[in-house]
Design an enzyme around this catalytic site. Structure first.
Site, PDB file in Angstrom:
ATOM      1  N   ASN A  42      10.506   6.949  -8.034  1.00  0.00           N
ATOM      2  CA  ASN A  42       9.153   6.465  -8.315  1.00  0.00           C
ATOM      3  C   ASN A  42       8.159   7.304  -7.515  1.00  0.00           C
ATOM      4  OD1 ASN A  42       6.742   4.573  -7.568  1.00  0.00           O
ATOM      5  ND2 ASN A  42       7.677   3.600  -9.351  1.00  0.00           N
ATOM      6  N   GLY A  61      13.149  -7.024  -9.619  1.00  0.00           N
ATOM      7  CA  GLY A  61      12.350  -6.773  -8.420  1.00  0.00           C
ATOM      8  C   GLY A  61      12.439  -7.877  -7.388  1.00  0.00           C
ATOM      9  N   THR A  77       2.618  -5.212 -10.790  1.00  0.00           N
ATOM     10  CA  THR A  77       2.153  -6.537 -10.365  1.00  0.00           C
ATOM     11  C   THR A  77       0.765  -6.855 -10.937  1.00  0.00           C
ATOM     12  OG1 THR A  77       1.299  -5.507  -8.369  1.00  0.00           O
ATOM     13  CG2 THR A  77       3.478  -6.508  -8.231  1.00  0.00           C
ATOM     14  N   CYS A 118      -0.522   1.006  -9.242  1.00  0.00           N
ATOM     15  CA  CYS A 118      -0.449   0.206  -8.025  1.00  0.00           C
ATOM     16  C   CYS A 118      -1.819  -0.368  -7.705  1.00  0.00           C
ATOM     17  CB  CYS A 118       0.051   1.010  -6.838  1.00  0.00           C
ATOM     18  SG  CYS A 118       0.228  -0.061  -5.400  1.00  0.00           S
ATOM     19  N   ILE A 153       6.149  -4.536 -16.379  1.00  0.00           N
ATOM     20  CA  ILE A 153       4.806  -4.415 -15.854  1.00  0.00           C
ATOM     21  C   ILE A 153       4.855  -4.213 -14.329  1.00  0.00           C
ATOM     22  CG2 ILE A 153       3.734  -5.816 -17.632  1.00  0.00           C
ATOM     23  CD1 ILE A 153       3.682  -8.192 -15.751  1.00  0.00           C
ATOM     24  N   GLY A 213       0.807  -1.228   0.000  1.00  0.00           N
ATOM     25  CA  GLY A 213       0.000   0.000   0.000  1.00  0.00           C
ATOM     26  C   GLY A 213       0.835   1.270   0.000  1.00  0.00           C
TER      27      GLY A 213
HETATM   28  C1  FMN Z   1       7.037  -5.612  -2.084  1.00  0.00           C
HETATM   29  C2  FMN Z   1       6.826  -4.861  -3.363  1.00  0.00           C
HETATM   30  C3  FMN Z   1       6.678  -3.478  -3.339  1.00  0.00           C
HETATM   31  C4  FMN Z   1       6.466  -2.749  -4.524  1.00  0.00           C
HETATM   32  N1  FMN Z   1       6.353  -1.387  -4.475  1.00  0.00           N
HETATM   33  C5  FMN Z   1       6.207  -0.678  -5.634  1.00  0.00           C
HETATM   34  C6  FMN Z   1       6.173   0.762  -5.614  1.00  0.00           C
HETATM   35  O1  FMN Z   1       6.300   1.402  -4.570  1.00  0.00           O
HETATM   36  N2  FMN Z   1       5.992   1.413  -6.800  1.00  0.00           N
HETATM   37  C7  FMN Z   1       5.885   0.739  -7.991  1.00  0.00           C
HETATM   38  O2  FMN Z   1       5.734   1.377  -9.044  1.00  0.00           O
HETATM   39  N3  FMN Z   1       5.955  -0.616  -8.041  1.00  0.00           N
HETATM   40  C8  FMN Z   1       6.110  -1.336  -6.888  1.00  0.00           C
HETATM   41  N4  FMN Z   1       6.209  -2.709  -6.952  1.00  0.00           N
HETATM   42  C9  FMN Z   1       6.164  -3.396  -8.268  1.00  0.00           C
HETATM   43  C10 FMN Z   1       7.573  -3.698  -8.798  1.00  0.00           C
HETATM   44  O3  FMN Z   1       8.307  -2.524  -8.998  1.00  0.00           O
HETATM   45  C11 FMN Z   1       7.501  -4.510 -10.124  1.00  0.00           C
HETATM   46  O4  FMN Z   1       6.792  -3.746 -11.086  1.00  0.00           O
HETATM   47  C12 FMN Z   1       6.816  -5.860  -9.979  1.00  0.00           C
HETATM   48  O5  FMN Z   1       7.085  -6.437  -8.713  1.00  0.00           O
HETATM   49  C13 FMN Z   1       7.205  -6.854 -11.077  1.00  0.00           C
HETATM   50  O6  FMN Z   1       8.589  -7.152 -11.056  1.00  0.00           O
HETATM   51  P1  FMN Z   1       9.220  -8.448 -10.279  1.00  0.00           P
HETATM   52  O7  FMN Z   1       8.387  -9.634 -10.674  1.00  0.00           O
HETATM   53  O8  FMN Z   1      10.632  -8.520 -10.736  1.00  0.00           O
HETATM   54  O9  FMN Z   1       9.114  -8.159  -8.802  1.00  0.00           O
HETATM   55  C14 FMN Z   1       6.416  -3.447  -5.772  1.00  0.00           C
HETATM   56  C15 FMN Z   1       6.594  -4.854  -5.789  1.00  0.00           C
HETATM   57  C16 FMN Z   1       6.800  -5.559  -4.629  1.00  0.00           C
HETATM   58  C17 FMN Z   1       6.998  -7.048  -4.701  1.00  0.00           C
END
Ligand code: FMN
Length: 300
Positions: free
Chosen positions: A98, A263, A191, A128, A189, A71
């Protein structure tokens, strides 16, 4: 061998950054990974004022990755500028901040506050899935994507990367809308919305009920979306989603990404980014690739 890439006029020494929210502002990770070896560091989302985030539990492990509903907990832009930017400035890497908000005005406040800070690029999170009345509300409607992009461009001093949501029927529609609004680059992308239920307690595992799925299970979806987006727009793309190793990163580049973000992999191996940079170099040597740019979109 040239590994440098250019995102909206900003030259990175290599195409590897970290995905927002999985690396803090690098403070803790700097004990494990040499931030000087990264093309850029992307910070956790920051808002105009501090946010407490969602109630716990906020994370859960699932097959092939994890769910999170943090969040967008963050310290607010003032503390961020005092504490996190000076920390990152010690390193020879580009800084991507970001940005998040509940409303256009909140996004604008952050972007304006950053105008005179030594920040290289802004990444605007309109995707988000874990924040009510913000983030995703902007990222699922092409008209809203174009409008917020225009507002960001009107107020931002640094180049603007718009971060897209995969939770849409047609990613290219959102990508074109961001490009029409003047985006300098796109990242994708974020999540994918998921849910986990504890069958013994018959309760949602996450207090937020739903959470964002990340990790290796989403990688093929991300590769497909990066490929489609690269065909649809002319701005550079930062590809992410389940990148666990150098091959996954190269796959994303072959699909059309100019750079990549790592990530969830940081949670299982805090040194993984350095290994991915080295692995891309080894791949280039093995296949006699002189310039990484030869690989961008080179799938056939
Ligand atoms: C714990 C967590 C926190 C995240 N916080 C943010 C965030 O603050 N802003 C954002 O744009 N994406 C956020 N993301 C998304 C990641 O930047 C990324 O887009 C997504 O996890 C897909 O990449 P990955 O599979 O390599 O983790 C977050 C992801 C995770 C797992």
């Amino acid at each position: 061998m040239n590994m440098s890439v250019n995102i909206a006029g900003v030259e990175w020494k290599n195409p590897v950054t970290v995905a927002s929210g999985t690396f803090g502002s690098g403070t803790e990770y700097s004990e494990f990974a040499d931030l000087n070896k990264l093309g850029a560091v992307t910070t956790k989302g920051v808002a105009n004022v501090p946010w407490a985030g969602n109630p716990t539990p906020r994370v859960a492990e699932v097959y092939g990755g994890m769910l999170n509903a943090v969040g967008l907990q963050n310290p607010g832009i003032e503390l961020f500028c005092k504490r996190d930017i000076p920390f990152l400035k010690q390193y020879d890497t580009k800084i991507i901040v970001n940005v998040c908000g509940h409303s256009t005005e909140e996004y604008v406040a952050v972007v304006e506050r950053l105008a005179d800070e030594p920040v290289d690029l802004l990444e605007i999170n309109i995707s988000c899935p874990n924040v009510k009345e913000g983030g995703i509300a902007f990222g699922q409607d092409p008209k809203a994507v174009e409008a917020i992009t225009k507002e960001m461009k009107r107020h931002a001093k640094q180049p603007v990367i718009m971060k897209l949501s995969p939770n849409v029927t047609d990613i290219t529609e959102m990508a074109r809308a961001a490009e029409a609004g003047g985006a300098d680059a796109l990242s994708l992308i974020n999540t994918i919305t998921g849910m986990k239920i504890d069958v013994n307690r018959r309760k949602f595992v996450l207090a937020n009920q739903t959470g964002g799925m990340s990790g290796p299970a989403i990688h093929p979806v991300a590769v497909r979306m990066v490929y489609q987006t690269a065909k649809a727009v002319n701005v550079p793309i930062i590809g992410m989603g389940g990148i666990m190793n150098a091959d996954d990163a190269i796959e994303m580049i072959l699909a059309g990404a100019t750079a990549v973000s790592v990530g969830t992999a940081n949670f299982t191996d805090p040194t993984v980014t350095e290994k991915i940079v080295a692995g891309i170099g080894e791949y280039m040597k093995k296949y006699h690739v002189n310039d990484i740019k030869e690989l961008i979109g080179a799938v056939s």
